[in-house]
Each structure stands twice: as structure tokens, then as C-alpha cells.
Design a protein around this motif. Structure first.
Motif, PDB file in Angstrom:
ATOM      1  N   ILE A 176       0.807  -1.214   0.000  1.00  0.00           N
ATOM      2  CA  ILE A 176       0.000   0.000   0.000  1.00  0.00           C
ATOM      3  C   ILE A 176       0.844   1.269   0.000  1.00  0.00           C
ATOM      4  CG2 ILE A 176      -0.310   0.488   2.491  1.00  0.00           C
ATOM      5  CD1 ILE A 176      -3.298   0.776   1.896  1.00  0.00           C
ATOM      6  N   LYS A 177       2.074   1.181   0.424  1.00  0.00           N
ATOM      7  CA  LYS A 177       2.924   2.371   0.528  1.00  0.00           C
ATOM      8  C   LYS A 177       3.125   2.996  -0.848  1.00  0.00           C
ATOM      9  CE  LYS A 177       5.379   0.908   4.692  1.00  0.00           C
ATOM     10  NZ  LYS A 177       4.603   1.811   5.543  1.00  0.00           N
ATOM     11  N   GLY A 178       2.878   4.291  -0.921  1.00  0.00           N
ATOM     12  CA  GLY A 178       3.071   5.047  -2.147  1.00  0.00           C
ATOM     13  C   GLY A 178       1.942   4.947  -3.149  1.00  0.00           C
ATOM     14  N   LYS A 179       0.921   4.132  -2.855  1.00  0.00           N
ATOM     15  CA  LYS A 179      -0.183   3.976  -3.799  1.00  0.00           C
ATOM     16  C   LYS A 179      -1.093   5.202  -3.784  1.00  0.00           C
ATOM     17  CE  LYS A 179       0.790  -0.166  -5.352  1.00  0.00           C
ATOM     18  NZ  LYS A 179       2.061  -0.364  -4.660  1.00  0.00           N
ATOM     19  N   ARG A 180      -1.683   5.468  -4.923  1.00  0.00           N
ATOM     20  CA  ARG A 180      -2.618   6.587  -5.065  1.00  0.00           C
ATOM     21  C   ARG A 180      -4.037   6.044  -4.910  1.00  0.00           C
ATOM     22  NH1 ARG A 180      -0.016   7.683 -10.737  1.00  0.00           N
ATOM     23  NH2 ARG A 180      -0.096   5.410 -10.475  1.00  0.00           N
ATOM     24  N   LEU A 181      -4.694   6.447  -3.815  1.00  0.00           N
ATOM     25  CA  LEU A 181      -5.993   5.894  -3.450  1.00  0.00           C
ATOM     26  C   LEU A 181      -7.054   6.991  -3.486  1.00  0.00           C
ATOM     27  CD1 LEU A 181      -4.945   3.811  -0.293  1.00  0.00           C
ATOM     28  CD2 LEU A 181      -4.736   3.177  -2.714  1.00  0.00           C
ATOM     29  N   ARG A 182      -8.082   6.786  -4.261  1.00  0.00           N
ATOM     30  CA  ARG A 182      -9.176   7.752  -4.285  1.00  0.00           C
ATOM     31  C   ARG A 182      -9.932   7.676  -2.957  1.00  0.00           C
ATOM     32  NH1 ARG A 182     -15.209   8.039  -4.253  1.00  0.00           N
ATOM     33  NH2 ARG A 182     -15.665  10.053  -5.203  1.00  0.00           N
ATOM     34  N   ALA A 183     -10.080   8.834  -2.295  1.00  0.00           N
ATOM     35  CA  ALA A 183     -10.726   8.902  -0.992  1.00  0.00           C
ATOM     36  C   ALA A 183     -11.997   9.738  -1.100  1.00  0.00           C
ATOM     37  CB  ALA A 183      -9.794   9.510   0.049  1.00  0.00           C
ATOM     38  N   ALA A 184     -13.099   9.203  -0.571  1.00  0.00           N
ATOM     39  CA  ALA A 184     -14.391   9.884  -0.654  1.00  0.00           C
ATOM     40  C   ALA A 184     -14.705  10.708   0.586  1.00  0.00           C
ATOM     41  CB  ALA A 184     -15.494   8.856  -0.875  1.00  0.00           C
ATOM     42  N   GLY A 185     -13.804  10.709   1.561  1.00  0.00           N
ATOM     43  CA  GLY A 185     -14.052  11.461   2.784  1.00  0.00           C
ATOM     44  C   GLY A 185     -12.783  11.630   3.590  1.00  0.00           C
ATOM     45  N   ALA A 186     -12.869  12.515   4.595  1.00  0.00           N
ATOM     46  CA  ALA A 186     -11.679  12.857   5.376  1.00  0.00           C
ATOM     47  C   ALA A 186     -11.129  11.673   6.140  1.00  0.00           C
ATOM     48  CB  ALA A 186     -12.008  13.992   6.343  1.00  0.00           C
ATOM     49  N   ASN A 187     -12.009  10.802   6.654  1.00  0.00           N
ATOM     50  CA  ASN A 187     -11.513   9.661   7.433  1.00  0.00           C
ATOM     51  C   ASN A 187     -10.681   8.718   6.568  1.00  0.00           C
ATOM     52  OD1 ASN A 187     -13.931   9.138   6.079  1.00  0.00           O
ATOM     53  ND2 ASN A 187     -14.668   7.669   7.587  1.00  0.00           N
ATOM     54  N   TRP A 188     -11.118   8.462   5.337  1.00  0.00           N
ATOM     55  CA  TRP A 188     -10.360   7.580   4.452  1.00  0.00           C
ATOM     56  C   TRP A 188      -9.063   8.246   3.976  1.00  0.00           C
ATOM     57  CZ3 TRP A 188     -15.865   7.701   3.327  1.00  0.00           C
ATOM     58  CH2 TRP A 188     -16.537   6.587   3.851  1.00  0.00           C
ATOM     59  N   SER A 189      -9.081   9.555   3.818  1.00  0.00           N
ATOM     60  CA  SER A 189      -7.839  10.270   3.482  1.00  0.00           C
ATOM     61  C   SER A 189      -6.821  10.124   4.591  1.00  0.00           C
ATOM     62  CB  SER A 189      -8.127  11.761   3.229  1.00  0.00           C
ATOM     63  OG  SER A 189      -8.858  11.950   2.043  1.00  0.00           O
ATOM     64  N   ARG A 190      -7.280  10.258   5.840  1.00  0.00           N
ATOM     65  CA  ARG A 190      -6.369  10.127   6.983  1.00  0.00           C
ATOM     66  C   ARG A 190      -5.808   8.713   7.068  1.00  0.00           C
ATOM     67  NH1 ARG A 190     -10.617  13.223   9.434  1.00  0.00           N
ATOM     68  NH2 ARG A 190     -11.428  11.363  10.481  1.00  0.00           N
ATOM     69  N   TRP A 191      -6.657   7.721   6.799  1.00  0.00           N
ATOM     70  CA  TRP A 191      -6.187   6.325   6.811  1.00  0.00           C
ATOM     71  C   TRP A 191      -5.094   6.122   5.773  1.00  0.00           C
ATOM     72  CZ3 TRP A 191      -6.614   2.474   2.959  1.00  0.00           C
ATOM     73  CH2 TRP A 191      -6.294   1.169   3.371  1.00  0.00           C
TER      74      TRP A 191
END
Length: 386
Positions: A176-191
Motif C-alpha cells: 500500500i505504501k506510495g499507492k494513489r488511493l481515491r478517498a471519498a471522505g476525510a476519514n479515508w484520506s487520513r487512513w
């Protein structure tokens, strides 16, 4: 689903219809209901079922006319209900975080469901029940936010859990390190940031292209999106169980306060019963679509379904425990919500109870009845919204 919907509508309506026929008929009211769901979508289907429920439960004294992505879009919804452009509508808190800060805070806590014993297929129904109960029965601040916008709250819906839908294997901390992950909310961005990935803000409609062109490595979404926006075509790897959480910032049918005041008590009870049905229906539809899509993915020869590695599970659980403890304090400071940390603790206790309540529920009809018995029936419509 439609046949099941008819069954639950008939069962819920039985007690009301005899009363309605024995009394002077109320003036019939048709409610214009706006939704940002596109015609033909799962959300639009649930909304049409809601209109049918209004008619059947009320014996025709309240009906609904659905405007799917035609009268108001998601960004216009709250003001449109407030100003009477529509009589009712489905409100997404994520579009109005400063207008509904307390309700947004409670929706942002959804990752804590990952720490409980409830299975993935039950998370949405449990969270929708817990949040509906908390808002109706334990959170006057929540209701005040709606009333300040000239709205009456009538229930919450929730999606199935958010998992990693990817175009390459991402199932361990190393991957998962360095992967670009689409986040739909602040909690998932923080994760994502906590685990060494890069959160990406991208509109819902652009995710397909983002995955297909390699702009994204993964999107954090519920698995019904595999068919709702055709991600099945561009997803090669699914990691279950992480990041967890779900979208529960979905007030299924907030009613304009002036419209509500124009209904008699019997009609108001019909609207509340239909709200219980709507909350159950949309949550159940997400659950059923989750099950169907995962069965398709597991049978596919081009999609690999991964269980998360132990280190990814541990890191996720550690993040959720730490983050949930901070959310209340953050909202207290940023939105001046007095008692926010205590509200978080109280809600999590209710959520834990609801995880047990939904065990054994096998149909939308049973879920709607559970919501009515445990929550909606306890709202006194003679004083609610006054």
C-alpha cells in the motif's frame, strides 16, 4: 425487491388503513420528492419504492412524485428543501459539512463499525439503525441542525462497507505504501496517509477513467460501485475488509417544515412509517448488491479477491481506534460543538447494540419492521418538528 417492498408496505399499512377508513378522509397531499440519484439507478429504485410506500401506508392520503436528478442535484438539495422548491428530498451531509456539522461528525465515525463483530453484509443496516436512533432519540443538536434549515428529519440510509478496488494487488502494508488511493471522505484520506499511501480527491464519475488510465491505483468504495459505475471493467484486484467504514451521511427523506406542518397526525405517521421503509430499503439494496457483485468478482477469471495481510489489518485497527478518539475533539474545536467527544462515545455504544440487533435479519421487510419497532414508532409525531 419490488415484490418484497409491496409485502412490507402491506404489513406496515394494515394497522393504519382501518383507522383511515373509519375517519373523515384527510385532504390528500402529494409530496414532490427530489433526489440526486439518476433515473434507473439503485438509489432511484429505492426512492420510487418510497413513493409507493407513502401511497400504500397512508391509504392514498399522502403520495409522492419522484424527481430523479431533474428538480435538484445533490449540491442544491438542502437549500431546495429549505426554500420549498421540493417538499422532500434526500440530503447527503458530505455536501454541507458546515450546515450539518454534528450529523457529519457522526457519519464520519463509520470506520468504527470495522472494530465490531458484525459481518460486512450487516454493517450498513446496523449503522443506519444506530444513526437513525441516535438522531431521533438522543441528539437534540442533530435535529436542531435540520430545523435550522426548515427541514424535518425522517431517517438514515447507509451503504455496504468500503473496500479497496484496485488495478494491481494492494493487500499488505508494503504494497500500500506510495499507492494513489481515491478517498471519498476525510476519514479515508487520513487512513491512506497514516499507512503511507497518497489520498486522491476525484469525483465519483471520474473514477472509472482514473483506474483505467493508471491515474489511480485503487479507489476506496463500496462494491456496488463495481456495477453502478462499471468499475468491474477496470478492477483487477479487490482487497476485502480495509479500509472499512461506509457512507452513512444519507438523510433519506428530509421534509420541508412547512409541508410537514400541513399534514395531519395520521399523515405524519404515514410519512414516518415510509421513512422506516426507505431507510431499510436503500440499506438492504446496497447489501444485496454487495453480495451479488462479490460473487461475480470471485467467479471472474480476471479479478482476484484478496484477504488483507495481518499487518494491514492491525495497522487499520490501530488507526481506527486512534482516529475515532480524535474526531470528537476535532469537531469540538473546528465547529464549536460542545460535548462532541461525549457524543461520539454515546453513539459508539448505540452502534455496538445495533450490531447485535441486525443479526439474523434476512429481508428488507424484517429490517423495516425492526427500524419501526425500535426507533421510528417512538417518535411522537404530534409534537415532532413543532
Amino acid at each position: 425487491m419490488i415484490n418484497k417492498q409491496k409485502t412490507v408496505q402491506n404489513l406496515i399499512a394494515a394497522g393504519l388503513l382501518s383507522t383511515a377508513l373509519a375517519t373523515t378522509a384527510a385532504t390528500a397531499s402529494q409530496l414532490r420528492h427530489a433526489t440526486g440519484y439518476a433515473p434507473g439507478s439503485m438509489g432511484a429504485e429505492a426512492t420510487n419504492n418510497y413513493a409507493d410506500a407513502l401511497r400504500d401506508i397512508s391509504g392514498g392520503t399522502v403520495t409522492g412524485k419522484v424527481f430523479a436528478l431533474s428538480l435538484l442535484n445533490w449540491a442544491e438539495m438542502s437549500d431546495g428543501i429549505r426554500d420549498g422548491i421540493t417538499d422532500s428530498g434526500t440530503v447527503l451531509f458530505s455536501y454541507f459539512p458546515s450546515t450539518f456539522p454534528v450529523n457529519s461528525m457522526l457519519a464520519e465515525l463509520s470506520m468504527v463499525a470495522q472494530l465490531g463483530d458484525v459481518g460486512s453484509e450487516q454493517m450498513g443496516p446496523a449503522y443506519a439503525g444506530a444513526l437513525s436512533e441516535y438522531i431521533f432519540l438522543h441528539c437534540p443538536q442533530c435535529l436542531t441542525e435540520f430545523e435550522n434549515q426548515n427541514q424535518i428529519f425522517t431517517g438514515i440510509g447507509a451503504t455496504s462497507p468500503y473496500w479497496l478496488l484496485c488495478n494491481e494487488p494492494v493487500a499488505s502494508l508494503e504494497q500500500i505504501k506510495g499507492k494513489r488511493l481515491r478517498a471519498a471522505g476525510a476519514n479515508w484520506s487520513r487512513w491512506a496517509q497514516e499507512l503511507g499511501a497518497t489520498p486522491v480527491t476525484m469525483s465519483h464519475n471520474d473514477v472509472y477513467e482514473g483506474l483505467s488510465q493508471g491515474v489511480l491505483d485503487c479507489t476506496m468504495m463500496s462494491t456496488p460501485e463495481l456495477t453502478l459505475i462499471n468499475l468491474m471493467e477496470v478492477t483487477t484486484d479487490i482487497t476485502t475488509g480495509v479500509p472499512g467504514g461506509l457512507f452513512a451521511g444519507l438523510a433519506v427523506s428530509n421534509v420541508n417544515k412547512n409541508t410537514w406542518a400541513g399534514l395531519d397526525q395520521q399523515q405524519k405517521e404515514s410519512v414516518m412509517r415510509a421513512g422506516a421503509s426507505f431507510s431499510a430499503d436503500i440499506s438492504w439494496l446496497y447489501q444485496m448488491t454487495h453480495d451479488k457483485n462479490m460473487a461475480t468478482a470471485r467467479a471472474s477469471d480476471r479479478i482476484t479477491v484478496h484477504e488483507p495481510a495481518a499487518d494491514l489489518v492491525e495497522a487499520t485497527q490501530n488507526f481506527i481506534r486512534t482516529d475515532s478518539a480524535k474526531i470528537g475533539e476535532t469537531y469540538r474545536e473546528n465547529h464549536n460543538i460542545e460535548g462532541a467527544p461525549e457524543m461520539v462515545e454515546q453513539f459508539i455504544e448505540i452502534l455496538n447494540r445495533w450490531q447485535a440487533k441486525v443479526e439474523g435479519i434476512e429481508s428488507q421487510e424484517e429490517l423495516a419492521q425492526l427500524y419501526w419497532d425500535e426507533i421510528f414508532s417512538k417518535v411522537d409525531v404530534s409534537s415532532y418538528g413543532q
